[in-house]
Design an enzyme around this catalytic site. Structure first.
Site, PDB file in Angstrom:
ATOM      1  N   ASP A  11      36.827  49.935  36.425  1.00 37.71           N
ATOM      2  CA  ASP A  11      37.867  48.876  36.064  1.00 37.71           C
ATOM      3  C   ASP A  11      39.164  48.901  36.172  1.00 37.71           C
ATOM      4  OD1 ASP A  11      38.037  46.343  34.378  1.00 37.71           O
ATOM      5  OD2 ASP A  11      37.394  47.717  32.418  1.00 37.71           O
ATOM      6  N   LYS A  73      47.947  44.357  37.604  1.00 34.80           N
ATOM      7  CA  LYS A  73      46.749  42.909  37.711  1.00 34.80           C
ATOM      8  C   LYS A  73      47.186  41.377  37.976  1.00 34.80           C
ATOM      9  CE  LYS A  73      42.313  43.056  36.428  1.00 34.80           C
ATOM     10  NZ  LYS A  73      40.400  42.628  35.981  1.00 34.80           N
ATOM     11  N   GLU A 157      33.777  41.255  36.727  1.00 33.77           N
ATOM     12  CA  GLU A 157      33.684  41.264  35.508  1.00 33.77           C
ATOM     13  C   GLU A 157      32.831  41.327  34.538  1.00 33.77           C
ATOM     14  OE1 GLU A 157      37.557  41.336  34.382  1.00 33.77           O
ATOM     15  OE2 GLU A 157      38.223  42.551  35.844  1.00 33.77           O
ATOM     16  N   ASP A 180      34.683  36.774  27.898  1.00 40.89           N
ATOM     17  CA  ASP A 180      35.431  38.272  28.464  1.00 40.89           C
ATOM     18  C   ASP A 180      37.122  37.821  27.739  1.00 40.89           C
ATOM     19  OD1 ASP A 180      36.845  40.332  29.450  1.00 40.89           O
ATOM     20  OD2 ASP A 180      35.625  40.652  30.780  1.00 40.89           O
TER      21      ASP A 180
END
Length: 593
Positions: A11, A73, A157, A180
């Protein structure tokens, strides 16, 4: 022989990253030398050239914020300056790219795994937000390769999180929503589990919304109420950012907390008591931004909130009590919090890695395309080849022909989006396919779209006369468009649905009219006196109405379609005689009459 080496599940998060592997049939997450499974996604580049990753790098942020890279990211797969968030550091001054920074984090995770497993590892499954476009997915894959990993699969994800819950938590034939909210991104997906198969029914999200935004909002709030002799510098702002993050976490369990930084501006200390009520009032507008995405995902999946069997919370930011209440309000049910929200995505990545390596069986993971893919056709229309929310990997194609006589090539513009007209969608790339000039409709070009398991698109165009293939590899999907427009695309397709459809119908009717009018005129000239005056009058009147509808302002698609149909009806007898004449001429040529 097949490669039996372990495949890591990773992850690669905005705030923290994790790595794991299937061991003896069980998915486990691996800890570093200090026993920590969470590795902060931070890299410090010292002036001497050293690179420090993880918790030690995070400790350097307050001392040297301009050389400490966090939340990279949010930058990966994007052009400099895109999006609303800009970092406090400058990667160009540090001489690195987002891909290279991400590779440093992945190298650290690889080293953690190799230490724990006591063997080299070179294969991995890496997760990305479901709303990452092709450029962002490709950049993530490049980072893995730069870190010495063969990236076996890029997995969304929320899908990974659902897999983590679903393997041992859910019965068959269940519909679930995965909410999420992580450090830097928000995703919402609706999935269905049926006979061991997870299928994503829909997905939506915001790649620029997460815990980082809450921290920055809290910093702004603190500074507004502080009495400082001078604006804080980068180092002090970084210290305040750390304090804000700590306060945020405390308020998930406590009713109030104190933010204290002695001698914050060199002379004055900073001290502020913050209650959970005030905190929730401050961040509510950010959390409310997730509602539209949730409703859109439900609508796209054709699922009502009450039809969901589970609502799963993923991401550290979902620990905030306001988020719990807000999710319950949207979906009408209490969310499932049985899994660690920080670790669910990583666990799902490990499970997927185990499936690919053969360590785990009987589960299949199916992802979907977030936006439709197609090409521009004659008249400026969007022709969809792979619809939005198609399960991937997938492959689809269509045959196209030249729209005008003596055309020597066909320009294929690859488009992504949900609007009816090509101009309103995003161009991902273009390719020209040459072919011998000939009459209209003589050329045949097959166009095939293929999306692999990582969501990366390949376009193949084939001239069927010569069997010559032209292949376009799409490596930078939508890089010229801000991520915010990804979210706007679907909303705009709904907002302009009636206007877009009217314009499509109008364009199709216009193309038919422009083809019909010259054909009718040619037929009348060809038959000459064989057409009675009454027939000619009816046909010419109908043709005049088509021309009037074409020239009328406002693009009245209904009127033009009706005029076309009337002209079609008026020329039916003429069309039959044309066909009979053509058949007779063919028989004469063949000597049969």
């Amino acid at each position: 022989m097949p490669d039996l080496s372990p495949i890591l599940g990773i992850d690669l998060g905005t705030t923290n990253s994790l790595v794991g592997v299937v061991d003896s049939g069980f998915p486990i997450l691996l800890a570093d030398e200090e026993g920590q499974r969470l590795t902060p996604s931070a890299v410090h580049f010292s002036s001497e050239g050293a690179r420090i990753v993880g918790a030690p790098a995070l400790r350097q942020r307050a001392l040297d914020p301009q050389r400490t890279v966090t939340s990279v990211k949010r930058l990966i797969g994007r052009r400099a300056g895109e999006g609303g968030w800009q970092p406090p550091y400058d990667l160009r001054q540090l001489g690195v790219t987002p891909v290279e920074v991400s590779a440093e984090i992945l190298r650290r995770l690889k080293a953690i795994a190799e230490r724990a497993l006591e063997q080299p590892v070179s294969r991995a499954v890496i997760t990305v937000p479901a709303y990452f476009n092709d450029a962002q997915r490709n950049a993530t894959k490049q980072a893995g390769e730069l870190a010495g990993l063969t990236v076996e699969r890029i997995v969304s994800e929320p899908t990974a999180a659902a897999l983590a819950y679903g393997l041992d938590k859910l019965d068959e034939r269940k519909k679930i929503a995965v909410y999420d909210l992580g450090g830097g991104t928000f995703d919402i997906s609706v999935l269905e589990m049926r006979e061991g198969v997870f299928q994503v029914l829909s997905t939506a999200g915001d790649t620029q919304l997460g815990g980082d935004d809450i921290d920055r909002l809290l910093v702004e709030h603190v500074l507004q109420g502080a009495k400082l002799s001078s604006p804080p510098d980068g180092a002090r702002l970084s210290s305040l950012l750390v304090a804000a993050e700590v306060a945020k976490k405390r308020l998930s369990a406590e009713d109030s907390t104190l933010i204290e930084l002695p001698f914050f501006d060199g002379a004055n200390s900073l001290s502020l008591e913050l209650t959970r009520v005030a905190f929730e009032k401050l961040i509510r507008p950010l959390i409310e931004r997730t509602r539209a995405h949730c409703l859109r995902a439900l609508s796209d999946a054709g699922v009502k909130p009450e039809e969901l069997d589970e609502v799963i919370l993923v991401g550290g930011s979902t620990r905030i009590p306001l988020v719990h209440r807000y999710v319950e309000e949207i979906f009408g049910r209490a969310p499932n919090t049985s899994q660690n929200p920080d670790e669910a995505v990583a666990l799902g990545a490990v499970i997927q890695a185990g499936i690919l390596s053969g360590s785990l069986k009987n589960v299949l993971l199916l992802d979907v395309t977030p936006l439709s893919l197609g090409i521009e056709t004659f008249g400026g229309l969007m022709n969809i080849i792979i619809p939005r929310n198609s399960t991937i990997p997938c492959k689809a194609g269509e045959m196209f022909t030249n729209a005008v006589a003596n055309q020597a090539d066909m320009l294929i513009r690859v488009l992504q989006g949900e609007r009816e007209l090509a101009k309103d969608n995003w161009e991902l790339g273009r390719v020209e396919v040459p072919f011998p000039p000939g009459p209209k409709g003589s050329a045949r070009v097959g166009v095939q779209f293929s999306i692999d398991a990582n969501g990366i698109l390949q376009v193949l165009a084939r001239d069927t006369a010569t069997n010559t293939d032209t292949v376009l590899e799409i490596q930078n999907t939508a890089v010229n468009v801000d991520d915010e427009r990804v979210e706007q695309m679907i909303a705009e397709s709904v907002e302009y649905a009636f206007e877009d459809m009217n314009e499509r119908v109008w364009t199709e009717a216009r193309l038919k009219a422009e083809e019909l009018l010259p054909a009718v005129a040619a037929a009348l000239e060809q038959f000459g006196d064989a057409v009675t005056a009454e027939e000619r009058a009816v046909i010419e009147t109908a043709a005049a109405k088509v021309r009037t509808a074409l020239e009328a302002p406002g693009h009245d698609a209904k009127a033009l379609k009706a005029a076309n149909q009337a002209l079609d009806d008026a020329t039916q007898e003429l069309a039959v005689r044309l066909v009979e004449q053509a058949m007779e001429e063919s028989l004469v040529r063949r000597g049969l009459i």
